[in-house]
Motif scaffolding. Structure first.
Motif, PDB file in Angstrom:
ATOM      1  N   LYS A   1      -5.713   3.943   2.542  1.00 26.88           N
ATOM      2  CA  LYS A   1      -5.980   4.971   3.550  1.00 26.88           C
ATOM      3  C   LYS A   1      -6.718   4.392   4.757  1.00 26.88           C
ATOM      4  O   LYS A   1      -6.640   4.949   5.855  1.00 26.88           O
ATOM      5  CB  LYS A   1      -6.808   6.107   2.935  1.00 26.88           C
ATOM      6  N   TYR A   2      -7.463   3.309   4.530  1.00 26.19           N
ATOM      7  CA  TYR A   2      -8.281   2.791   5.622  1.00 26.19           C
ATOM      8  C   TYR A   2      -8.046   1.310   5.928  1.00 26.19           C
ATOM      9  O   TYR A   2      -8.671   0.758   6.839  1.00 26.19           O
ATOM     10  CB  TYR A   2      -9.771   3.015   5.328  1.00 26.19           C
ATOM     11  N   TYR A   3      -7.123   0.654   5.212  1.00 28.31           N
ATOM     12  CA  TYR A   3      -6.967  -0.791   5.410  1.00 28.31           C
ATOM     13  C   TYR A   3      -6.585  -1.147   6.844  1.00 28.31           C
ATOM     14  O   TYR A   3      -7.093  -2.116   7.415  1.00 28.31           O
ATOM     15  CB  TYR A   3      -5.928  -1.355   4.434  1.00 28.31           C
TER      16      TYR A   3
ATOM     17  N   SER B   1      -5.775   1.237  -6.019  1.00 24.48           N
ATOM     18  CA  SER B   1      -6.181   1.964  -4.813  1.00 24.48           C
ATOM     19  C   SER B   1      -7.614   2.451  -4.922  1.00 24.48           C
ATOM     20  O   SER B   1      -8.367   2.463  -3.949  1.00 24.48           O
ATOM     21  CB  SER B   1      -5.280   3.185  -4.597  1.00 24.48           C
ATOM     22  N   SER B   2      -7.990   2.877  -6.113  1.00 26.10           N
ATOM     23  CA  SER B   2      -9.263   3.550  -6.338  1.00 26.10           C
ATOM     24  C   SER B   2     -10.425   2.599  -6.559  1.00 26.10           C
ATOM     25  O   SER B   2     -11.496   2.752  -5.975  1.00 26.10           O
ATOM     26  CB  SER B   2      -9.147   4.488  -7.544  1.00 26.10           C
ATOM     27  N   ARG B   3     -10.243   1.621  -7.450  1.00 26.60           N
ATOM     28  CA  ARG B   3     -11.332   0.710  -7.796  1.00 26.60           C
ATOM     29  C   ARG B   3     -10.787  -0.487  -8.551  1.00 26.60           C
ATOM     30  O   ARG B   3      -9.589  -0.573  -8.836  1.00 26.60           O
ATOM     31  CB  ARG B   3     -12.412   1.433  -8.592  1.00 26.60           C
ATOM     32  N   SER B   4     -11.686  -1.388  -8.916  1.00 22.10           N
ATOM     33  CA  SER B   4     -11.280  -2.633  -9.573  1.00 22.10           C
ATOM     34  C   SER B   4     -11.582  -2.582 -11.072  1.00 22.10           C
ATOM     35  O   SER B   4     -12.405  -1.783 -11.521  1.00 22.10           O
ATOM     36  CB  SER B   4     -12.031  -3.818  -8.958  1.00 22.10           C
ATOM     37  N   PRO B   5     -10.962  -3.475 -11.829  1.00 19.62           N
ATOM     38  CA  PRO B   5     -11.220  -3.543 -13.277  1.00 19.62           C
ATOM     39  C   PRO B   5     -12.364  -4.506 -13.606  1.00 19.62           C
ATOM     40  O   PRO B   5     -12.297  -5.286 -14.549  1.00 19.62           O
ATOM     41  CB  PRO B   5      -9.883  -4.059 -13.824  1.00 19.62           C
ATOM     42  N   LYS B   6     -13.456  -4.459 -12.834  1.00 20.34           N
ATOM     43  CA  LYS B   6     -14.488  -5.488 -12.961  1.00 20.34           C
ATOM     44  C   LYS B   6     -15.261  -5.432 -14.271  1.00 20.34           C
ATOM     45  O   LYS B   6     -15.877  -6.421 -14.654  1.00 20.34           O
ATOM     46  CB  LYS B   6     -15.448  -5.428 -11.774  1.00 20.34           C
TER      47      LYS B   6
END
Length: 311
Positions: free
Chosen positions: A20-22, A91-96
């Motif tokens: 959405k903001y890239y 899109s939402s977050r990472s699998p950190k």
């Protein structure tokens, strides 16, 4: 409360999906490739994720996802004219959080500790842990990236939400840029105003922060002035993760929803609300001394402390 409930948080999260903001932040952030996921792709990731969650098995096939990531890695390497490693997220977050299930992680922590002085010191162990937990997320193959997604509880709810409502999201493949972990920061922007900045890791203590604080703040403020203008047509209130690389350049990592369900690091949404929403003067917080051992133990009670004992 800024965020009313979980449904409101997911609404805000969708507003801060990376794609959405890239376009607005491209000049401020690392090279990135956005790859669409079908609902079948999302189902495959979710099923593999749940298989590991419930049985610790890794038998479900994720070859189609790995191949998609490999194509993204090729695109990033063409853009950067390098054999760089990448960071993979949704899109939402990472699998950190998958790091706690990686066999190589404790060994990498020990290796990072050897690079530091005073290896018996708890804050050296925390520093080594922090460095290892950042480095281990850089990957060079789709196979390794799918291992992270398979073993992450953090992305599980996002995948399920997509499946429940029949909406897709994207895979984001990002150039991995090296940075000193002490230079990881979180900024707060409310109604277009940069209200607060904090070091990201609230357990870490970096003595040289005291000497470089004003220099870091100046670099971040200069970048944020431009960044907020670039974001004004997309979002006026958000939380932004920032790093300064090995050359001291400030980069935007990602944008998160503004509200209580996002971590406030060295601030508190209850005690420091007036600062975070801009009703009080701007503050930049760093740890000026190490937190108590008891605080560290409580904060890491859900498994991190056991890993630290291995360091």
């Amino acid at each position: 409360m800024i965020v009313k409930d979980e449904e409101d948080y997911y609404r805000l999260m969708k507003e801060t999906y990376f794609e959405k903001y890239y376009e607005q932040i491209e000049e401020f952030t690392f090279k990135s490739v956005i790859l669409p996921l079908s609902l079948d792709n999302i189902q495959s990731i979710y099923d593999a994720n749940m298989e590991f969650e419930t049985t610790k098995n890794t038998e479900l096939d994720m070859t189609n996802i790995a191949q998609k990531i490999d194509s993204g890695i090729d695109q990033i390497r063409k853009q950067t004219s390098s054999d760089c490693e990448v960071f993979v997220r949704l899109s939402s977050r990472s699998p950190k959080d998958a790091i706690y299930h990686l066999e190589e992680f404790p060994g990498l922590c020990k290796h990072k500790l050897k690079e530091l002085e005073n290896q018996e010191d708890m804050f050296s162990k925390l520093h080594a842990f922090y460095k290892a937990s950042t480095e281990v997320l850089s990957v060079s193959s789709g196979l390794k990236a799918t291992e992270l997604m398979r073993k992450s509880s953090r992305i599980q709810g996002d995948l399920k939400m997509c499946l429940d409502v029949g909406e897709t999201m994207n895979l984001i493949i990002r150039e991995f840029v090296q940075f000193p972990v002490k230079n990881e920061l979180r900024g707060f922007v409310n109604n277009g105003v940069f209200t607060a900045l904090t070091q990201y890791n609230n357990l870490a203590f970096f003595p040289d922060h005291l000497e470089t604080k004003e220099e870091v703040l100046q670099k971040v403020k200069e970048m944020m002035e431009q960044f907020i203008r670039a974001m004004e047509d997309v979002l006026s209130s958000f939380i932004v993760d920032i790093v300064l690389d090995n050359q001291g350049k400030a980069w935007v990592v990602e944008v998160n929803p503004f509200g209580e369900l996002a971590g406030s690091c060295l601030f508190s949404w209850s005690k420091d609300r007036d600062v975070l929403i801009g009703d009080k003067e701007f503050e930049f917080r760093i740890a000026e001394e190490g937190p108590s051992l008891g605080f560290v133990r409580v904060s890491w009670i859900l498994g991190c402390w056991k890993l630290l004992d291995l360091v």
